[in-house]
Scaffold this active site. Sequence first.
Site, PDB file in Angstrom:
ATOM      1  N   LYS A 165      -1.106  -5.596   2.252  1.00 27.74           N
ATOM      2  CA  LYS A 165       0.149  -5.382   2.992  1.00 27.74           C
ATOM      3  C   LYS A 165       0.156  -3.974   3.573  1.00 27.74           C
ATOM      4  O   LYS A 165      -0.243  -3.021   2.909  1.00 27.74           O
ATOM      5  CB  LYS A 165       1.331  -5.586   2.040  1.00 27.74           C
ATOM      6  N   SER A 170       9.541  -9.602   2.695  1.00 24.50           N
ATOM      7  CA  SER A 170       8.925  -8.857   3.765  1.00 24.50           C
ATOM      8  C   SER A 170       7.413  -9.059   3.858  1.00 24.50           C
ATOM      9  O   SER A 170       6.827  -8.851   4.913  1.00 24.50           O
ATOM     10  CB  SER A 170       9.219  -7.357   3.584  1.00 24.50           C
ATOM     11  N   SER A 176      10.068  -9.693  -2.169  1.00 20.62           N
ATOM     12  CA  SER A 176       9.127  -9.756  -1.038  1.00 20.62           C
ATOM     13  C   SER A 176       7.715 -10.247  -1.342  1.00 20.62           C
ATOM     14  O   SER A 176       6.926 -10.432  -0.428  1.00 20.62           O
ATOM     15  CB  SER A 176       9.030  -8.389  -0.368  1.00 20.62           C
TER      16      SER A 176
HETATM   17  N1  GLN Z   1      14.578  -9.193   1.403  1.00 19.65           N
HETATM   18  C1  GLN Z   1      14.941  -8.072   0.596  1.00 19.65           C
HETATM   19  C2  GLN Z   1      15.360  -6.918   1.481  1.00 19.65           C
HETATM   20  O1  GLN Z   1      15.438  -7.113   2.634  1.00 19.65           O
HETATM   21  C3  GLN Z   1      13.788  -7.687  -0.299  1.00 19.65           C
HETATM   22  C4  GLN Z   1      12.729  -6.912   0.374  1.00 19.65           C
HETATM   23  C5  GLN Z   1      11.582  -6.545  -0.517  1.00 19.65           C
HETATM   24  O2  GLN Z   1      11.391  -7.058  -1.620  1.00 19.65           O
HETATM   25  N2  GLN Z   1      10.791  -5.601  -0.035  1.00 19.65           N
HETATM   26  O3  GLN Z   1      15.619  -5.841   1.053  1.00 19.65           O
END
Ligand code: GLN
Length: 491
Positions: free
Chosen positions: A80, A155, A179
Amino acid sequence: MSELITKTATEIAALVASGEASAVEVTRAHLDRISAVEERVHAFLHVDTEGALAAARSVDERRAAGEELGPLAGVPVAVKDVLTTKGVPTTVGSKILEGWRPPYDATIVQRLRAAGTVMLGKTNMDEFAMGSSTEYSAYGPSHNPWDLDRIPGGSGGGSAAAVAAYEAPLAIGSDTGGSIRQPGAVTGTVGAKPTYGGTSRYGLVAFSSSLDTPGPCARTVLDAALLHAAIGGHDPRDSTSIPQPVPDVVAAARLGATGDLTGVKLGVVTEFTGEGAEPGVMAAFRESVDALAKLGAEIVEVSCPHFRYALPAYYLIAPSECSSNLARFDGVRFGLRVGDDGNRSLEEVMSLTREAGFGPEVKRRIMLGTYALSSGYYDAYYGQAQKVRTLITRDFTAAFERVDALISPTTPFVAFPIGARTADPYQMYLADLFTIPTNLYGGPGISVPCGLSDGLPVGLQIMAPTMADDRMYRVAAALESTVGTFTPPAL
Ligand code: GLN
């Protein structure tokens, strides 16, 4: 299409170790696959062809010299774009870091290299890991291999899509609110969030430092465990890293694969079985609970009354930390600089750079966080959210006095069409309704594919006590042994 790309990491490592396939052959097969499907999937922001082939050649040379190779030597991995990679572009999905080549490797990346894995490149993500669909990437969304018109989660949607599309057998993600697990669920892959502090944050571009946790993505539970073992463990360069070895997650995955859960007590979270989830998701979840019971697990209902406040608490704590962390992107030290024509003040240049470099969701989070931390509102928002965090931790502690692990669906809904949830931020935030409590508590969670709803994958989440990551791998592998793995339609 080379059949090497459909192999698991475990199988690839065995082929390389025995000499039936070279690491270079394996790497080329995956690079070819990337060339064939990337135009449609867009899982990667950067493919490091030369670096990957060089790493593969070095594994082949070490094998030829009779060196002992580790359990993942020669296995390709996608990383990532939130982790720094020396000399390889790292954007975090943002324009503000476009063109930045970090001078150092994140600890996770160092460990991947030391393990003899072959880094294929950097995967797409929502900007600064804020989002649930990759639609907030400044470089355009990734596509779900199960249906290219749908999101692969976020994400870390790029990592999950790369694994589901056979572009890489393994990938690294980071999980702040879901994410790794939510993209795993919606792409039919395995995604694990380790115990907070069980994997190093050194070189992970910070979003919310008290929550950020890097972890593995794979197509099987054993592969995820092998990757977890390779990257985990204490790192003196991360002050919140736990000075203890990672529990034996690989042995736990092997034990689970025998399909026997006798003596294991699982709690179904009452608050996550009613409203909020799609009927198809709940049906697949319920069938899997029955399957776990058939394997010998004892199933009980467990109420965690404060879990319903997790989402609002998270959307105060995470933005607060992000508003502070993202202050470092000032146009002076990294990446983008706008308006520096010799006539403007430093403050004007900073402001123009941040205006141009950050996307709308990142700006929204910075504003929310700055507001929640401002002197008149600190106690009412940030302070209250921290108290809720404590109550959620107590729910977990009480639950783990009764059961070995908690289970729930990973996400309330299957992969949604691209564009369906971008108009209303709250609709996007709901994707992490079931994953966020674990982050606030700090324990480990895993999403394992458990069925289909209208032809799209559904994930089951297993949550364990802190530093009991092995427990969730055992249950996940047991479930996998009975429901099998899930393969998307041919691309
Ligand atoms: N979807 C969540 C957010 O927007 C989690 C994101 C993540 O785990 N990086 O913050």
